[in-house]
Motif scaffolding. Structure first.
Motif, short mmCIF file in Angstrom:
data_model
loop_
_atom_site.label_atom_id
_atom_site.label_comp_id
_atom_site.label_asym_id
_atom_site.label_seq_id
_atom_site.Cartn_x
_atom_site.Cartn_y
_atom_site.Cartn_z
N HIS A 89 0.80 -1.15 0.03
CA HIS A 89 -0.28 -0.02 0.47
C HIS A 89 1.06 1.63 0.35
O HIS A 89 1.56 0.82 0.77
CB HIS A 89 -1.24 0.23 1.50
CG HIS A 89 -1.92 -0.89 1.36
ND1 HIS A 89 -2.63 -1.42 2.02
CD2 HIS A 89 -2.37 -2.44 0.27
CE1 HIS A 89 -3.58 -2.57 2.04
NE2 HIS A 89 -3.54 -2.89 0.83
N GLY A 90 1.18 2.07 -1.26
CA GLY A 90 1.43 3.14 -0.86
C GLY A 90 1.50 3.93 0.07
O GLY A 90 -0.31 4.00 0.72
N ALA A 91 1.86 4.90 0.27
CA ALA A 91 1.88 5.89 1.37
C ALA A 91 3.32 6.69 1.25
O ALA A 91 4.23 6.69 0.55
CB ALA A 91 2.38 5.47 2.76
N LEU A 92 2.68 8.14 1.45
CA LEU A 92 3.59 9.20 1.91
C LEU A 92 3.82 10.32 3.20
O LEU A 92 2.72 10.93 3.64
CB LEU A 92 3.49 10.59 0.67
CG LEU A 92 3.94 11.51 -0.06
CD1 LEU A 92 5.96 11.53 0.08
CD2 LEU A 92 3.72 12.01 -0.60
N ILE A 93 5.02 10.13 3.88
CA ILE A 93 4.46 10.57 5.67
C ILE A 93 5.15 12.07 5.86
O ILE A 93 6.35 11.78 5.85
CB ILE A 93 4.57 9.83 6.55
CG1 ILE A 93 3.29 8.39 5.87
CG2 ILE A 93 3.80 9.98 7.76
CD1 ILE A 93 3.19 7.10 6.89
N VAL A 94 5.14 13.13 5.65
CA VAL A 94 6.16 14.24 6.00
C VAL A 94 5.92 14.29 7.71
O VAL A 94 4.94 15.05 8.89
CB VAL A 94 5.42 15.21 5.26
CG1 VAL A 94 5.75 16.70 6.18
CG2 VAL A 94 5.41 15.13 3.98
N ILE A 95 7.38 13.99 8.48
CA ILE A 95 6.86 14.86 9.40
C ILE A 95 7.82 16.07 9.98
O ILE A 95 9.37 16.20 9.35
CB ILE A 95 8.19 14.02 10.41
CG1 ILE A 95 6.81 12.08 10.73
CG2 ILE A 95 8.78 14.50 11.91
CD1 ILE A 95 7.72 11.44 8.99
N GLU A 96 7.00 17.04 10.18
CA GLU A 96 7.64 18.35 10.01
C GLU A 96 8.61 18.53 11.52
O GLU A 96 8.27 17.95 12.78
CB GLU A 96 6.38 18.82 10.57
CG GLU A 96 6.59 21.22 10.85
CD GLU A 96 5.51 22.08 10.78
OE1 GLU A 96 5.05 22.35 9.45
OE2 GLU A 96 4.62 22.30 12.05
N ARG A 97 9.72 19.41 11.20
CA ARG A 97 10.46 19.57 12.05
C ARG A 97 10.51 20.61 12.46
O ARG A 97 9.37 21.59 12.93
CB ARG A 97 11.77 18.93 11.94
CG ARG A 97 11.72 17.73 10.89
CD ARG A 97 12.72 16.86 11.20
NE ARG A 97 13.97 17.02 10.85
CZ ARG A 97 15.77 16.87 10.32
NH1 ARG A 97 15.72 16.18 11.34
NH2 ARG A 97 16.25 17.19 9.77
N LYS A 98 11.95 21.28 12.63
CA LYS A 98 11.65 22.31 12.95
C LYS A 98 11.07 23.45 11.54
O LYS A 98 10.73 24.79 12.32
CB LYS A 98 13.43 23.53 12.96
CG LYS A 98 13.98 22.76 14.08
CD LYS A 98 15.84 23.30 14.51
CE LYS A 98 16.26 22.71 15.12
NZ LYS A 98 17.56 23.03 15.63
N ASP A 99 10.68 23.49 10.82
CA ASP A 99 10.81 24.68 9.85
C ASP A 99 9.31 24.90 9.80
O ASP A 99 8.90 22.54 9.37
CB ASP A 99 11.23 24.26 8.44
CG ASP A 99 12.74 24.30 8.51
OD1 ASP A 99 13.19 25.31 8.96
OD2 ASP A 99 13.44 24.04 7.13
#
Length: 207
Positions: A89-99
């Motif tokens: 199952h395709g996925a795209l996960i963004v973890i926001e850091r400082k910016d």
């Protein structure tokens, strides 16, 4: 010591042992060059394969270091992406850091829920109306889903990357965000950071 810290310590030991084994193999290869009747091409191919395995192991190790200061939920994230990988199952996960990245993306649907691996996995289940975009994680919460990321123009081996990988690279070129990708074609897990893409070892958890 926490389970995550213990697993990370074990992975570091395994990484060091693998590098030491490769170093020993290289030294043996150097010695065999003195034997003109012996061809080392087979050993070089074996070394290349071992280097690739160590690279994915190292990516797993360092990914934890990138994640842990910004979310306590890397265990849930690890469980989720490995399940998604096995199921293709395709996925795209963004973890926001400082910016802050909100000005860089086209916002999707606000979720605002506590991050659990089951909730994160369900978002990317085929047929879910939110599965075809990026999930944004802030701290320990799933902030939003179905976000659209800027695309990179990077090519690999003379060919353009798939949309998910281009989106992950595109955001990582413009911010310090860490972006996880699961390929629906191959199940391979990768992450993008600082404009570069790295494979992750599925056989040794990165937590």
């Amino acid at each position: 010591m926490s389970q995550g810290a213990l697993d990370l310590s074990q992975l570091k030991i395994k990484l060091m042992e693998s590098l030491e084994n490769i170093s020993a193999d290289i030294n043996i290869g150097i010695k065999t060059l003195n034997n003109d009747s012996y061809c080392v091409l087979g050993e070089l191919k074996d070394l290349k394969d071992k280097f690739e395995q160590v690279e994915t192991m190292a990516a797993s190790f360092y990914l934890n270091n990138y994640l842990s200061p910004y979310t306590d939920k890397y265990l849930e994230i690890s469980t989720c992406i490995q399940h998604l990988s096995h199921q293709r199952h395709g996925a795209l996960i963004v973890i926001e850091r400082k910016d802050s990245i909100e000005s860089l993306i086209r916002a999707g649907t606000i979720i605002g829920a506590r991050l659990t691996n089951s909730l994160l996995e369900s978002i990317f289940y085929p047929g879910n109306p939110l599965h075809d975009g990026a999930v944004l994680i802030k701290g320990d919460k799933i902030y939003s889903a179905a976000n659209v990321l800027p695309l990179s123009n990077v090519v690999s081996g003379g060919k353009k990357l798939g949309t998910r990988h281009r989106a992950a690279l595109g955001l990582s070129e413009k911010s310090d965000a860490l972006v996880l990708i699961v390929s629906e074609e191959s199940g391979i897990i990768s992450f993008a950071i600082d404009g570069s893409l790295f494979p992750i070892s599925v056989t040794s958890s990165f937590i």
